[in-house]
Design an enzyme around this catalytic site. Structure first.
Site, PDB file in Angstrom:
ATOM      1  N   SER A  96       0.836  -1.195   0.000  1.00 57.49           N
ATOM      2  CA  SER A  96       0.000   0.000   0.000  1.00 57.49           C
ATOM      3  C   SER A  96       0.877   1.253   0.000  1.00 57.49           C
ATOM      4  CB  SER A  96      -0.948  -0.043   1.204  1.00 57.49           C
ATOM      5  OG  SER A  96      -1.888   1.001   1.157  1.00 57.49           O
ATOM      6  N   ASP A 101      -8.867  -4.321  -6.387  1.00 57.00           N
ATOM      7  CA  ASP A 101      -8.257  -3.447  -5.379  1.00 57.00           C
ATOM      8  C   ASP A 101      -8.302  -1.987  -5.835  1.00 57.00           C
ATOM      9  OD1 ASP A 101      -6.731  -2.182  -3.487  1.00 57.00           O
ATOM     10  OD2 ASP A 101      -5.033  -3.539  -3.638  1.00 57.00           O
TER      11      ASP A 101
END
Length: 671
Positions: free
Chosen positions: A443, A495
């Protein structure tokens, strides 16, 4: 859409938002009215006591008042069901009904106060009657308090400034006045957002980096939301429609042809090798999150496994920095990576705005020095994420266009200074000089790892980076192409983070405006159908566009009361087909390196709760992540434990097929 104007100001609620609140209040009021009527009919004979006449009068007047309120709420709910999101004409009587409804609160408050006073006087009546009246008084005040809270929630601090221009366009002002008005509105909006962010993040300190991040985040939000007149429920309805539209388009498309290569092809061999590396190094990226992720992944046994480490004191023997639970963090890192205490060079959980935790360890299995940067896990990290303007990356390379995400760039620069200036990397390579440098992260940590690898490449030419679910809006197209040779990114399913950038958010806003503008259903039906579709699935056949709609209209923004803001906005332009015209602060940015895309095969439940899912992997172009996809898994696919589970499944399936030449490529698509 647009927000209602009441008492001379705009509110963050539309005239079609009152169906569900009205239904809830109607049910409560009807049940309450039935309860009071039952109480009165069953016990009116017991009201001949001292003070009983007052209580009898209280119940009768309260029933009449409730009946009037029930009729008003029913009318509000029925009117709110009319029209569509962009056609509020059939709901033009809503403001008058709301004025009546609000006016009824005054006699309600007076009567609730009188009831409380009469009960407090110690009326000598049947205890059941007194308790019933006490209950009605309590319910009255609960409903009044809930109404006050609702008014506070839908209060728009900028409503007073926007309402005078709600029905007027820019034509009534000259360009100087329009520009002056816009600047005033933008300044006020930025100030409001900054106040909100400071209240939300009131416990994270007031240093210079934090103040800069507050201002940067406030400017991003004010710029993004200043040119639309959407209320929150409009956005929810738009997302529901987009998800169904997106699934409908996918279902109607012809199956894409898959180009499969023989097991010996170099492209597949490269994919195999990189998947194995990703599977290995994802353990380090997950370990950087410390004990919270470890406990989350192992809810039954995790605490028992690291409990002993939490109670030990090793800070004098090992280079541990920051946080109050360092030994718990260290224990979880050991269990996640499988390394020994002596393999760790540095562990830092120091966490501030633009300053990320990271670990440095010796990985003897892969003969590498691993730097793992932690992803988003605190409000400080969120502010780093949201500092989305661009700055020039200070790095030694031949690339001319070196723009990068400011917040992530600052975070990577902090880790770089720690590694170089504090001699951490020198210490690691003095122990294992033949090892190579590998930088990993998930991330936010994946984006910082990519930037950090680029900064270190001049000193460590063999550096490799594995970025797991990195943000799309990281750096320029030139740096994206430059990084292809030493960075691999891994993305799972839908995602949202690897598709997230200011440009893509602007595109999402435009798509929401289009689909909402051309929907011929009332909002409450859209939300009900959308909720059912998200929970239980079905065919995405809900109408989302008006038949025969003008496609040219689809390219125009729907700005309701605030056409002036968009018409003169310097940050965004809707005149072209591009999602967002380039601006100095928010140019189009791209993801790092080559991208491996893991996709789930078959159905495993709408929220990924089934562990029997199977996955395929392929190399993908960055253009495949140029739009935000809406779906139940857009958030869950970003979770590190889900990504680890997918990698475990994929690698084990591929390993099992090594001895099956006929099926050796069943799980791999090479594009």
């Amino acid at each position: 859409m647009p927000g209602m104007v009441l008492f001379g100001r705009r509110w963050a609620i539309a005239s079609d938002d009152l169906v569900f609140p009205g239904f809830f209040e109607l049910v409560v009021r009807v049940l309450w009215w039935i309860g009071i009527l039952t109480l009165y009919l069953m016990h009116r004979g017991k009201l001949d006591c001292a003070g009983g006449a007052l209580l009898s009068s209280y119940l009768i007047v309260l029933m009449i008042l409730l009946a009037v309120v029930i009729c008003t709420v029913s009318a509000i709910m029925c009117v709110s069901m009319r029209g569509t999101i962009c056609n509020p004409g059939p709901r033009k009587s809503m403001s008058k009904l709301l004025y009546i409804r609000l006016a009824l609160f005054f006699p309600e408050m007076v009567w609730a106060s009188l009831g409380a006073a009469w009960v407090a006087d110690g009326v000598q009546c049947d205890r059941t009657v007194v308790n019933g009246i006490i209950a009605t008084v309590v319910v009255s005040w609960i409903i009044i308090a809930a109404t006050v809270v609702s008014i506070i929630i839908v209060f728009d601090p900028l409503g007073g400034k926007m309402a005078p221009y709600s029905s007027a366009g820019p034509s009534h002002l000259d360009s100087h006045d329009s520009s002056q008005l816009l600047n005033g509105l933008k300044t006020a909006a930025t100030s409001v957002w900054e106040t909100r962010i400071k209240l939300l993040c009131c416990c994270i300190g007031k240093d210079d980096h934090t103040r800069v991040a507050f201002s940067s985040t406030a400017e991003l939000f004010s710029t993004y939301f200043s040119d639309t007149d959407l209320v929150p429920s409009d956005i929810a309805a738009g997302l529901a429609l987009l998800h169904q539209q997106q699934d409908n388009i996918r279902n109607n498309q012809e199956p894409a042809q898959v180009v499969s290569h023989a097991p010996g092809s170099s492209q597949e061999a490269d994919l195999d090798a990189e998947l194995e590396n990703c599977h290995h190094y994802m353990q380090f990226a997950a370990a950087a999150y410390g004990w919270p992720l470890y406990i989350y992944r192992n809810p039954l046994t995790g605490l028992c496994r690291i409990g002993g480490d939490c109670c030990r004191s090793r800070t004098t023997d090992y280079d541990l920095v920051g946080s109050d639970q360092l030994n718990c963090h260290f224990g979880s890192i050991l269990h996640t990576t499988g390394l020994q205490y002596r393999d760790f060079i540095h562990v830092s959980f120091h966490d501030k705005v633009y300053e990320l935790p990271f670990i440095v360890a010796l990985d003897h299995r892969k003969e590498s020095v691993v730097v793992a940067v932690r992803g988003t896990m605190s409000l400080q990290d969120v502010l780093t994420d949201l500092s989305a303007e661009s700055e020039v990356l200070d790095v030694e390379c031949e690339v001319q266009d070196r723009l990068a995400h400011k917040g992530i760039s600052q975070a990577a620069r902090y880790v770089y200074r720690r590694l170089i200036n504090d001699g951490i990397l020198s210490q690691a390579f003095s122990v294992a000089p033949e090892y190579r440098l590998v930088i990993v992260g998930h991330s936010l940590g994946g984006g910082a790892a990519a930037l950090l690898a680029t900064m270190l490449r001049a000193a460590y030419p063999q550096v490799r980076c594995y970025a797991f679910s990195p943000p799309r809006g990281l750096w320029s197209k030139a740096l994206h192409e430059y990084s292809q040779s030493f960075i691999v990114s891994l993305v799972l399913g839908k995602d949202v983070i690897p598709r997230l950038s200011v440009t893509n958010l602007e595109d999402l806003k435009r798509r929401i405006l289009r689909v909402v503008a051309h929907c011929n259903k009332p909002k409450y039906k859209i939300l009900l159908h959308g909720l059912w579709y998200e929970l239980f699935g079905g065919n995405p056949n809900f109408p989302t566009e008006l038949d025969g709609g003008d496609q040219e209209v689809l390219t125009q923004p729907l700005l309701g009361e605030q056409s002036l803001l968009t018409h003169w906005s310097p940050a965004y332009s809707f005149s072209s087909d591009s999602p967002l015209d380039s601006s100095p602060k928010y140019p189009p940015l791209y993801p790092p390196g080559r991208i491996i895309h893991l996709q789930e095969e078959g159905a495993s439940g709408r929220f990924g709760c089934c562990s029997a899912a199977q996955y395929s992997a392929k190399w993908s172009h960055e253009a495949e992540f140029s739009k935000i996809l809406i779906g139940p898994k857009m958030l869950t696919d970003h979770m590190p434990d889900i990504l680890m589970r997918a990698l475990d499944s994929l690698v084990s399936d591929r390993a099992a097929c090594v001895s099956c030449p006929a099926q050796g490529v069943s799980g791999v698509d090479v594009a």
